[in-house]
Design a protein around this motif. Structure first.
Motif, short mmCIF file in Angstrom:
data_model
loop_
_atom_site.label_atom_id
_atom_site.label_comp_id
_atom_site.label_asym_id
_atom_site.label_seq_id
_atom_site.Cartn_x
_atom_site.Cartn_y
_atom_site.Cartn_z
N SER A 228 1.13 -1.37 0.17
CA SER A 228 -0.37 0.07 -0.11
C SER A 228 0.64 1.03 -0.07
O SER A 228 2.06 0.95 0.50
CB SER A 228 -0.73 -0.09 1.12
OG SER A 228 -0.26 0.07 2.30
N TRP A 229 0.23 2.75 -0.37
CA TRP A 229 1.01 3.40 -0.57
C TRP A 229 0.06 5.01 0.08
O TRP A 229 -0.77 5.13 -0.14
CB TRP A 229 2.06 3.48 -2.07
CG TRP A 229 0.30 3.52 -2.69
CD1 TRP A 229 0.70 5.50 -3.37
CD2 TRP A 229 -0.23 2.81 -3.81
NE1 TRP A 229 -0.56 5.13 -4.81
CE2 TRP A 229 -0.50 3.97 -4.42
CE3 TRP A 229 0.06 1.39 -3.53
CZ2 TRP A 229 -1.45 2.66 -5.26
CZ3 TRP A 229 -0.85 1.04 -4.43
CH2 TRP A 229 -2.03 1.78 -4.99
N LYS A 230 0.92 5.80 0.44
CA LYS A 230 0.50 6.97 0.40
C LYS A 230 1.86 8.27 -0.12
O LYS A 230 2.52 8.11 0.21
CB LYS A 230 0.50 7.26 2.21
CG LYS A 230 -0.24 9.13 1.82
CD LYS A 230 0.03 9.03 3.86
CE LYS A 230 -1.36 11.08 3.63
NZ LYS A 230 -0.80 10.86 4.66
N GLU A 231 1.62 8.57 -1.30
CA GLU A 231 2.50 9.79 -1.97
C GLU A 231 3.13 11.37 -1.06
O GLU A 231 1.55 11.64 -0.57
CB GLU A 231 1.99 10.73 -3.32
CG GLU A 231 1.06 9.34 -3.78
CD GLU A 231 1.02 10.29 -5.31
OE1 GLU A 231 0.57 11.13 -5.77
OE2 GLU A 231 0.50 9.28 -6.42
N ILE A 232 4.05 11.25 -0.69
CA ILE A 232 4.31 12.17 0.22
C ILE A 232 6.37 12.35 -0.34
O ILE A 232 6.57 11.44 -1.41
CB ILE A 232 5.08 11.48 1.60
CG1 ILE A 232 5.97 10.10 1.69
CG2 ILE A 232 3.65 11.23 2.34
CD1 ILE A 232 6.18 10.11 3.09
N ASP A 233 6.36 13.37 -0.01
CA ASP A 233 7.24 14.00 -0.16
C ASP A 233 8.43 14.28 -2.32
O ASP A 233 9.27 14.11 -1.91
CB ASP A 233 8.72 12.87 -0.06
CG ASP A 233 8.96 13.56 1.92
OD1 ASP A 233 8.25 14.64 2.42
OD2 ASP A 233 9.55 12.34 2.16
N GLY A 234 6.55 14.67 -2.88
CA GLY A 234 7.37 15.02 -4.02
C GLY A 234 6.71 13.27 -5.14
O GLY A 234 6.95 13.36 -6.36
N PHE A 235 6.98 12.42 -4.15
CA PHE A 235 6.45 11.27 -4.77
C PHE A 235 5.67 10.93 -6.04
O PHE A 235 4.49 10.71 -5.00
CB PHE A 235 7.08 9.53 -4.31
CG PHE A 235 8.60 9.30 -3.65
CD1 PHE A 235 9.48 9.39 -4.36
CD2 PHE A 235 8.57 9.42 -2.55
CE1 PHE A 235 10.60 9.07 -4.54
CE2 PHE A 235 10.25 9.73 -1.99
CZ PHE A 235 11.18 9.57 -3.15
#
Length: 771
Positions: A623-630
């Protein structure tokens, strides 16, 4: 010119009134027709049955243009030379027997007019004979959907040049004797000798080049495959000119009362001119090529050509090192040198002719060499003596291991056939591979080696160590050497221009840039220092590949959570009574297939039904959560259904069938992401990261990525390595006829047309005999 045409017409008239000529026409037509129509009829039957039993039949795997003709035309080539002596054995000798030669010599007729006239008559008859092959090719063109038509014309050109060469040789033999049968027998012998010329004296440089030029075998094969070269066309024209010239010299010697040395001088001068011309028309850089196939199948790919253009014109020296104690030693011996140069390197010489070739021969025994079993109890020197006698070589040709290692360091190389490329002081190794059907390197290997010579920065795939990770150096079924550092595997990264290395994160981290950091299934947790070093590498824009495994989520999650990715608890299940429920064969989605140019990835965009796939064992969901510009994109998602879930409870694969249990926390969804790609811009450069929820799919046991191959690595190296070939789908995969039409064609070509030809010949011969 009028006299030449009159003689040609007279020769042609004689042939058509000759029973032997009609026998040749009928037999040749029947034999070639049977070979062609039997293949066509069988393919029509297979297609019809396949379409009846499978609505999704996608046609034949290989293109039918070549598939249909390679066997039948190949067979025609193998016996074609048997017919020519029957036509040529009386061309000149007949004039001696009938006494007309004296009349011809006493007339104002010139020798060259006589010879050219007779040859043109034979040439026209030969053209008519080859019309039977043209008729078969036309039938094939009409029977194949979207046929690759230019290949037919190339094949006909090859046949025409070869047969005209046979005619010129046969006509010369006919001028040597008054006996037609003797002329025919000698012609057969000459054809046999010229067909095997490249097998004699191949260990001697001068003899090898001479016999290779004179050899008739194999040259027309290129044209049948659709490649026309000025070297092969000039070869046939020069041989034709040489034997026509020999015939003129022979007949002139009968007219003149001069010493034999005069004729000998003429033969020698003409031979020297032909050999001289042949030498210069076959030099690299002087050869013109025309690949008539639809997708340039006989030409190296445009991507490989682009790599060759990175060279600046300076010479590339290629040294072939041949180990006498190697199973494939014969491929590197002097007897196969022309095969090596023209069969392998010509593809590259065509686009970069400034290559120099050197040859070194040595002997070195590997610890696992089969020669130890082949020659038990023998010393290395005794094995060398036996091998030298077996291959008929000189013992002095081969250097010892100590002598050869003064020239090249082979300590880390397998004791096999290999090449060293040198360019402007830089050197690199280009290996051969026994895992290929052809041991020579592929275009991908050659392009990778050349990039090592021309580029200052070579990408490194750097594996972390210290936590029992999967190793790029080990060959166990769970390890990664086969697709990374195994030097005897043609598709391994180390053989495609990439460096493979390992590093302890406790000591240092690789530098961002061309390096790719790989953390492959660590079995113990990374320390805080190691995590910070990895994060420092990522924060500076380094590319990375992280392989996770279910049951070890707590090892990589602390690191992955900092870039927005999480390995979910449990393991993916795929209920199937025939296989283990944790075994998953999953395909990449469109985003995954767009990551690289592996063959199946390219095929996905050519035909949407196909997709690159991996064989996963015990995979975890991501699973993921887009952070730090990714920007995070799933590239492999396992589709959910009633038989697929994420198992969070107890999993006893050896005790009972796995079942879904809501109470144990099992999760059932529409889809389960198994691999992700991450990208962002750091310091003006795109950073790329791949996270996989399984490490087994890249192991040796699971075929090193299966059809995904090294596609993930390629994406992380900005798709500059490996240098992939472009994949093309054959479009000539269907026949336009069925079994009934195939059977009809069989009757037409095997019975009806031969009967018509035979009847026509009988009528002409009988009418002629009555007159």
């Amino acid at each position: 010119m009028k006299i030449i045409f009159k003689i040609a017409r007279a020769e042609l008239r004689h042939l058509f009134y000759s029973p032997i000529a009609w026998v040749v026409i009928v037999l040749f037509f029947v034999i070639t027709g049977m070979g062609f129509v039997s293949s066509l009829k069988e393919l029509a039957r297979i297609q019809e049955v396949s379409m009846e039993n499978s609505a999704g039949f996608e046609g034949f795997f290989d293109g039918l243009t070549l598939k249909l003709f390679m066997s039948s035309i190949g067979n025609a080539l193998s016996y074609f030379y048997l017919f020519i002596p029957l036509l040529t054995m009386g061309t000149i000798s007949r004039e001696h027997n009938t006494g007309t030669m004296k009349l011809l010599f006493s007339s104002p007729l010139r020798v060259r007019e006589l010879v050219l006239g007779k040859y043109f008559g034979l040439l026209v008859f030969n053209f008519i004979l080859l019309c039977s092959i043209g008729l078969l090719l036309l039938t094939g063109a009409l029977s194949i959907k979207d046929a690759d038509y230019p290949i037919y014309l190339s094949s006909l050109l090859g046949f025409f040049l070869l047969s005209n060469t046979y005619l010129a040789i046969g006509m010369f033999i006919s001028s040597l004797t008054q006996y037609q049968i003797m002329a025919g027998i000698i012609t057969y012998l000459v054809f046999a000798i010229l067909g095997m010329a490249d097998k004699f004296g191949q260990q001697y440089d001068l003899v090898r080049d001479l016999t290779y030029f004179l050899s008739l075998s194999g040259r027309v094969d290129f044209m049948i495959l659709g490649l026309i070269t000025s070297r092969n066309v000039c070869y046939y024209l020069l041989i034709i000119a040489m034997f026509i010239g020999f015939t003129m010299i022979k007949l002139r010697s009968l007219q003149e009362s001069k010493k034999w040395t005069v004729s000998f001088t003429r033969y020698s001068v003409l031979s020297a001119i032909i050999l001289f011309a042949g030498y210069f028309t076959s030099r690299p850089g002087a050869v013109a090529y025309w690949d008539v196939t639809r997708h340039n199948d006989n030409t190296i790919d445009s991507t490989t050509q682009a790599v060759l253009r990175e060279l600046d014109g300076s010479p590339v020296t290629v040294t072939l090192y041949t180990n006498l104690l190697d199973k494939k030693v014969r491929e590197g011996l002097p007897e196969n040198r022309n095969k090596y140069l023209w069969g392998f390197w010509e593809n590259y010489l065509r686009f970069y002719p400034n290559m120099k070739f050197r040859f070194e021969y040595y002997y070195k025994l590997d610890d696992n060499s089969f020669f130890k079993e082949m020659y038990p109890g023998r010393t290395v020197e005794q094995m060398v003596d036996l091998q030298v006698r077996t291959h008929g070589l000189k013992r002095s040709l081969f250097q010892s291991r100590q002598e050869i290692e003064k020239k090249i360091d082979l300590s880390d190389e397998p004791a096999k056939l290999l090449m060293e490329l040198e360019y402007k002081g830089r050197k690199t190794i280009l290996r051969t591979f026994t895992d290929n059907r052809n041991i020579w390197p592929t275009q991908m290997n050659v392009a990778g080696a050349i990039r090592k010579l021309v580029r200052d920065s070579i990408p490194r795939i750097v594996f972390s160590t210290g936590h029992f990770e999967r190793s790029p150096w080990k060959y166990g079924e769970r390890e990664y050497a086969m697709h990374t550092a195994y030097k005897e595997a043609g598709k391994a990264l180390v053989n495609t221009g990439v460096k493979v290395d390992s590093i302890s994160l406790m000591e240092k981290v690789p530098l961002p840039g061309s390096d790719v950091l790989v953390i492959a299934d660590p079995k113990s947790a990374l320390s805080a220092i190691e995590q910070e070093r990895v994060m420092d590498f990522l924060n500076r824009g380094g590319n990375a590949l992280l392989y996770a495994e279910p049951g070890k989520q707590e090892i990589l999650n602390p690191l992955l959570n900092r870039i927005g990715v999480n390995i979910e608890p449990g393991v993916l299940m795929n209920f199937n009574i025939n296989t283990s429920p944790v075994d998953v064969r999953n395909e990449l989605n469109t985003a995954g297939n767009a990551m690289a140019r592996e063959e199946e990835m390219q095929r996905h965009f050519l035909k949407k039904k196909r997709s690159a796939a991996g064989l996963f064992n015990s995979a975890a969901e991501l699973s993921w959560k887009e952070i730090d510009g990714f920007t995070i994109t799933p590239v492999s998602v396992f589709e959910g259904n009633q038989k697929v879930w994420r198992e969070n409870g107890y999993l006893g694969l050896d005790s009972a069938l796995a079942t879904f249990s809501d109470a144990e926390g099992d999760v059932m969804k529409d889809g389960y992401p198994m691999a992700l790609k991450l990208s962002r811009t750091v310091n003006g450069k795109e950073q790329r990261i791949v996270v996989a929820g399984d490490a087994d799919f890249m192991s040796l046991k699971n075929h090193s990525g299966f059809t995904i191959g090294v596609g993930f690595y390629s994406w992380l190296m900005n798709n500059e390595y490996p240098v992939y070939r472009t994949v093309h789908f054959k479009t000539d995969k269907f026949l336009t006829i069925g079994r009934k039409t195939g059977n009809l064609l069989w009757n037409v070509y095997v019975y009806i047309l031969p009967a018509i030809l035979l009847l026509t010949g009988l009528i002409l011969v009988i009418r002629r005999s009555r007159k």
